[in-house]
Structures are given as structure tokens and as C-alpha cells.
Write a protein that holds these residues in place. Structure first.
Motif, PDB file in Angstrom:
ATOM      1  N   ASP A   1      34.713  43.519  38.125  1.00  0.00           N
ATOM      2  CA  ASP A   1      35.949  44.182  37.704  1.00  0.00           C
ATOM      3  C   ASP A   1      35.781  44.952  36.396  1.00  0.00           C
ATOM      4  O   ASP A   1      36.758  45.412  35.802  1.00  0.00           O
TER       5      ASP A   1
ATOM      6  N   SER B   1      32.248  38.184  39.404  1.00  0.00           N
ATOM      7  CA  SER B   1      32.553  36.941  40.111  1.00  0.00           C
ATOM      8  C   SER B   1      31.632  36.821  41.314  1.00  0.00           C
ATOM      9  O   SER B   1      31.415  37.803  42.033  1.00  0.00           O
TER      10      SER B   1
ATOM     11  N   HIS C   1      38.610  38.133  42.063  1.00  0.00           N
ATOM     12  CA  HIS C   1      38.645  38.052  40.604  1.00  0.00           C
ATOM     13  C   HIS C   1      39.478  36.870  40.099  1.00  0.00           C
ATOM     14  O   HIS C   1      39.721  36.750  38.898  1.00  0.00           O
TER      15      HIS C   1
ATOM     16  N   ARG D   1      32.122  33.014  37.364  1.00  0.00           N
ATOM     17  CA  ARG D   1      32.591  34.268  36.769  1.00  0.00           C
ATOM     18  C   ARG D   1      31.794  34.477  35.485  1.00  0.00           C
ATOM     19  O   ARG D   1      31.908  33.695  34.533  1.00  0.00           O
TER      20      ARG D   1
END
Length: 331
Positions: free
Chosen positions: A166, A171, A200, A226
Motif C-alpha cells: 500500500d 502485507s 491491508h 505486515r
């Protein structure tokens, strides 16, 4: 990004594989819109790389596939347990090549590729990773790679992975479907589907969804991580190993006992500091967890694909499905 393809590793014991691997690479390049010039570079570089494996490798294998991070790109991963390259600097200079090949040498192969990386230890073998893009333009440093290999002669792997970036963090999911073969692969593919519905989310939230959603399958061992710029969040259920690795050593991450979809404690999330230049490694029990960074001098300065391929070669077992995902720190 989900891994929609089976990684087909081709043994280089027979010289006839050179043409087959080249044709696979050219077909991928053509399908991705490479022009004639760039397609020709792919063909020459792949031919030379595989020829070197055929001539000099012990237990050489090669993988050609669509690149996981770069849409439209083609990736080659070449792995062997051969003599290694004693003088890598010399091997990269023009005019140095192995006899009987096209004679262009490792340096020219590297220049034909958009990106490349090589790790070699004399007496232990070499890992070479190349990738090619349609325009040939340089791209940002690669941050994540994943590799799979089925047990024995199986055509499908019961392990699977997926990842999503992101911009702030990556992730990653790794799932080892219970058992082997088609039913294990179905469980791990279902885990990927559930994860990608909200990739996410915090790892503990993702793991809770996976635990609820895999009940109609065999289930499996699952871990979600993550990876940010300075820290790692991790949640696992079952025997997926998670490590923060660097040149000086490694730190394990805690996974709880259980089988996602069937039994286990309520998932918990753990957070760890991420040292500079560290690599996060997740792998199924198709790799032994006894590997030691000290046994791989300089490895963790290399790209995620080279790190993963080296660990798969040296820590992987052919008696189980195997999956390894490697992630570098955020930018």
C-alpha cells in the motif's frame, strides 16, 4: 499480488531443456508486449544462462515466470549446487565466458536484463536472478519475492502465498495447506482468496477471517505479516516460520499452535522492531528452520529473490511442499 501460476522448476541435466526454456521466456515476453529487439535480448540472455547451467551445474534448475512485482515483466531464476564462481568480478568483465556457449559472458547477460542479481559461494553453487521489462528501463529496487516447489513429482503445490503493497507497508500471507496435492492446494488457494479481500488489514484481523473462512477446507498453517519501514507486525497459526534476518543473525516471530479453519487459540498479533537492512523471511515447514544467516556470507545484502532462492536450495526438502517469501524494508 496473488501467485496465480505454478512455479515450474526445470532440471538442466539434459541439454535439450535450453530450447524449451528459451521458448517459454519468449512466449511470456511476446504476450507482455515486448518488441522484437527486447524479445531477442530475452532469448539470448536466457539461452546463455541456461547453457551455463547445463555445462557446469550440479543439480541445476531454472524457473521462468511472470514477474511478481513488475506487471508485464519476465523473471528467470537459475539455481545450482555447482562449483560456484571463484572470481565474480572477473566473470562480470567482458571477454570472460564459458567455452562452447554463445560467448557473451555473465556481464553481457546482466546488461541485457532490466535488473539482475547473483550470489555465488565457491563449492556451494550459484543463484542468478534476471528480470526483463518491455521497455528495458530501470525500475525501483525490488522489495518482495516468493517461491514455491511441490513435493517430489507432484504437479501442484499445497503451499501458497500472496502479498499487497500500500506504499507504506507490504502485507504478506503464507499458507501451508494440510497434506499435499489437490486438496491441500485448494485450502491454500482459498486462504489467498480470503486474504486478498482485505489485504491491508492488521495481521490479527486477517488471521481471524482466515480461521473462520477455512472451515470448509482441510485448513492449514497460516501466517500474516505486515512489514513497514521500522517494524513488523506478525500473526500466525501453525508451523509457518517467520524470521527477521540480517548479516549478524535472525530473530524468530511467534506463531501459535493450531490449524487454521479447525483448531487453535484465538489469534494474537506481535510487533517487532526492524533493524536497518533486515530481510523478513516467511516459510513453510518444507524448509528446515535450522538455517543460520552466518552460513550465508553476504546473502542478506542481496535482492529478495536471490535470498529466497538460496534458502529454498539449501534449507528446502524434496519430501514436502515448500514455500518461502522474502521482504525487504520499506523505502
Amino acid at each position: 499480488m496473488t501467485h496465480r501460476y505454478e512455479d515450474v522448476w526445470v532440471s538442466t541435466a539434459d541439454p535439450s531443456v535450453i530450447g524449451g526454456v528459451r521458448r517459454t521466456a519468449v512466449a511470456l515476453a511476446t504476450a507482455s508486449g515486448f518488441d522484437q529487439n527486447h524479445t531477442g535480448q530475452v532469448a539470448v540472455a536466457v539461452t546463455e544462462a541456461v547453457s551455463n547451467l547445463v555445462k557446469h551445474a550440479v543439480d541445476g534448475v531454472v524457473l521462468v515466470r511472470p514477474h511478481l512485482e513488475r506487471p508485464g515483466a519476465v523473471e528467470l531464476v537459475a539455481v545450482d549446487k555447482g562449483p560456484g564462481i571463484a572470481d565474480l568480478g572477473r566473470a562480470l568483465r567482458d571477454g570472460y565466458s564459458t567455452s562452447g556457449t554463445l560467448g557473451i559472458g555473465l556481464g553481457a547477460i546482466a546488461r541485457m536484463a532490466t535488473g539482475w542479481d547473483v550470489y555465488s559461494v565457491p563449492g556451494r553453487g550459484t543463484v542468478l536472478v534476471l528480470h526483463f521489462t518491455p521497455d528495458g528501463l530501470p525500475d525501483p529496487p525490488l522489495r518482495v519475492s516468493g517461491l514455491r516447489r511441490p513435493i517430489g513429482e507432484e504437479s501442484v503445490c499445497g503451499d501458497a502465498f500472496a502479498f499487497a503493497d500500500d506504499g507504506d507497508a507490504i502485507s504478506v500471507l503464507v499458507c501451508d495447506g494440510l497434506g499435499h496435492g489437490g486438496l491441500a492446494a485448494h485450502a491454500s488457494r482459498e486462504a489467498v482468496r480470503i486474504f486478498m479481500e482485505d489485504p491491508h488489514a492488521l495481521p490479527v484481523a486477517a488471521l481471524e477471517r482466515l480461521h473462520r473462512g477455512l472451515g470448509h477446507t482441510r485448513g492449514g498453517a497460516v501466517a500474516v505479516v505486515r512489514v513497514g519501514r521500522e517494524s513488523v507486525m506478525f500473526a500466525g497459526l501453525g508451523n509457518i516460520s517467520g524470521w527477521i534476518a540480517h548479516a549478524e543473525g535472525r530473530q524468530g516471530m511467534i506463531s501459535l499452535p493450531g490449524i487454521a479453519g479447525h483448531k487453535g487459540r484465538r489469534p494474537r498479533q506481535y510487533e517487532y522492531a526492524l533493524p536497518p537492512h533486515a530481510t523478513v523471511v516467511l516459510h513453510s515447514d518444507g524448509l528446515t528452520d535450522r538455517w543460520d544467516p552466518a552460513s550465508f556470507p553476504g546473502l542478506f545484502a542481496h535482492s529478495p529473490a536471490v535470498v529466497g532462492a538460496t534458502l529454498l536450495r539449501d534449507a528446502g526438502s524434496r519430501r514436502d511442499d515448500a514455500c518461502v517469501v522474502t521482504v525487504k524494508q520499506g523505502r
